[in-house]
Design a protein around this motif. Structure first.
Motif, PDB file in Angstrom:
ATOM      1  N   GLN A   1     -12.801 -10.636  22.108  1.00 58.88           N
ATOM      2  CA  GLN A   1     -14.070 -10.994  21.465  1.00 58.88           C
ATOM      3  C   GLN A   1     -14.086 -12.430  21.001  1.00 58.88           C
ATOM      4  O   GLN A   1     -13.059 -13.116  20.996  1.00 58.88           O
TER       5      GLN A   1
ATOM      6  N   HIS B   1     -16.429 -14.959  17.992  1.00 58.24           N
ATOM      7  CA  HIS B   1     -17.481 -15.089  16.983  1.00 58.24           C
ATOM      8  C   HIS B   1     -18.068 -16.489  17.089  1.00 58.24           C
ATOM      9  O   HIS B   1     -17.315 -17.459  17.251  1.00 58.24           O
TER      10      HIS B   1
ATOM     11  N   GLU C   1     -12.002 -16.674  11.054  1.00 63.54           N
ATOM     12  CA  GLU C   1     -11.166 -15.673  10.411  1.00 63.54           C
ATOM     13  C   GLU C   1      -9.704 -16.036  10.570  1.00 63.54           C
ATOM     14  O   GLU C   1      -9.361 -16.972  11.313  1.00 63.54           O
TER      15      GLU C   1
ATOM     16  N   HIS D   1     -10.252 -13.999  21.141  1.00 62.83           N
ATOM     17  CA  HIS D   1      -9.110 -13.387  20.456  1.00 62.83           C
ATOM     18  C   HIS D   1      -9.137 -11.873  20.536  1.00 62.83           C
ATOM     19  O   HIS D   1     -10.187 -11.265  20.727  1.00 62.83           O
TER      20      HIS D   1
HETATM   21 ZN   LIG Z   1     -12.608 -11.196  15.331  1.00 59.78          ZN
END
Ligand SMILES: [Zn+2]
Length: 327
Positions: free
Chosen positions: A100, A102, A120, A178
């Motif tokens: 995925q 972001h 993150e 990631h």
């Molecule tokens: Zn993530």
């Protein structure tokens, strides 16, 4: 009423890739017998509001506290944030999560109204032989390489592969492709956002629906930062070693995170700034405004700005994470 150090109840989340290992980390019992992938430790999101577990404010949500006590809670940051800007979780990834990405705040077209980008970072708590973290693209990887690899299931060949060890810190700036899994438990700190685009899901079928989960390949590829990023495994910087070993793992525009290890009393918190403490090993007690607050492994505490600097007294060797929001 004046505010005091606050402990929050974890919110457990079913995930098809999850396991049951969070029961060894958190004292609140895991629900049911299905896979639990996430414990949300501090969440000021409309759909999942963390609740205070201690003292006179017990039962109040973080959102309610941000309305009633924002000045005492956030101090110098009060004018900037109307909801708490970080989302904190433990993840138990028995299977691989989807691959995925972001989006960053530089992609407003990809971010729904009211949301933000999402940077993150992970601190590895437990890992085994099968555990893997993928963080970032190998140099030279193009969008076309990624698109082709989705068809033949070879995307992992294009990703930087980390064999995680307990204590590792991994930084995932927005735009980094990631995933993680294979029996790894991590603490996660991230911007308070829920915008995730899935590139690939390993052929997983959700046992609850009997269906694969949806992918968002176009949005994911549009979010990827193909330039060299500063994501991946971090090298901790040692700040001090007297009384407590204080290492800085992450330092970005959205959060700072230190790891504190020691047996003698040490300082936590800061004047007029909120801090979050996460106890990942051992136990002890916090001294604040003449009161003592017992802190156990797996617990998450918000030190309100009004509490300022406090002394933490370990019962024995303790390992603690301290998180700050930059001024
Ligand atoms: Zn993530």
């Amino acid at each position: 009423m004046s505010i005091y150090p606050l402990r929050f109840e974890p919110i457990y989340q079913y995930r098809l890739w999850g396991g049951r290992r969070l029961s060894g980390l958190l004292s609140a019992p895991l629900p049911g017998d299905g896979p639990i992938g996430e414990a949300w430790l501090l969440s000021d999101r409309d759909d999942h509001q963390s609740r205070v577990a201690n003292g006179p404010l017990r039962g109040q949500t973080i959102g309610e506290l941000m309305e009633e006590f924002r000045g005492q809670l956030m101090g110098k940051l009060a004018p900037r944030f109307h909801r708490f800007p970080l989302l904190l979780k433990f993840l138990d990834a028995r299977e691989m999560l989807s691959v995925q990405v972001h989006p960053s705040d530089a992609h407003p077209d990809l971010i729904p109204a009211g949301e933000t980008g999402k940077t993150e970072a992970w601190v590895v708590i437990e890992a085994g032989n099968r555990s893997r973290i993928y963080a970032g693209l190998k140099p030279g990887t193009t969008a076309s390489d990624l698109r082709h690899s989705l068809v033949d299931g070879t995307i992992a060949n294009h990703l930087v592969n980390i064999v995680p060890k307990p204590g590792n810190g991994v930084f995932i700036p927005a735009g980094t492709v990631h995933t993680l899994g294979g029996g790894v438990v991590v603490f996660e700190v991230q911007q308070n956002s829920d915008v995730t685009f899935r590139l690939y899901d390993w052929g997983h079928v959700d046992a609850k629906t009997g269906e694969p989960r949806p992918l968002q390949i176009d949005q994911a590829l549009a979010s990827v930062d193909f330039a060299d990023s500063n994501g991946g495994l971090v090298t901790p910087s040692v700040m001090t070693t007297t009384l407590v070993e204080r290492e800085r793992l992450f330092d970005c525009e959205h959060f700072l995170l230190w790891r504190l290890r020691g047996e003698s009393p040490f300082n936590v918190g800061a004047a007029e700034m909120p801090r979050v403490l996460v106890c990942i090993g051992g136990s002890g007690w916090l001294e604040s405004a003449g009161s003592a607050y017992g802190i156990e492994k797996g617990e998450v505490w918000l030190l309100p700005a009004a509490a300022g600097a406090c002394v933490f007294h370990p019962n024995s060797a303790v390992s603690m994470l301290e998180i700050a929001i930059p001024e």
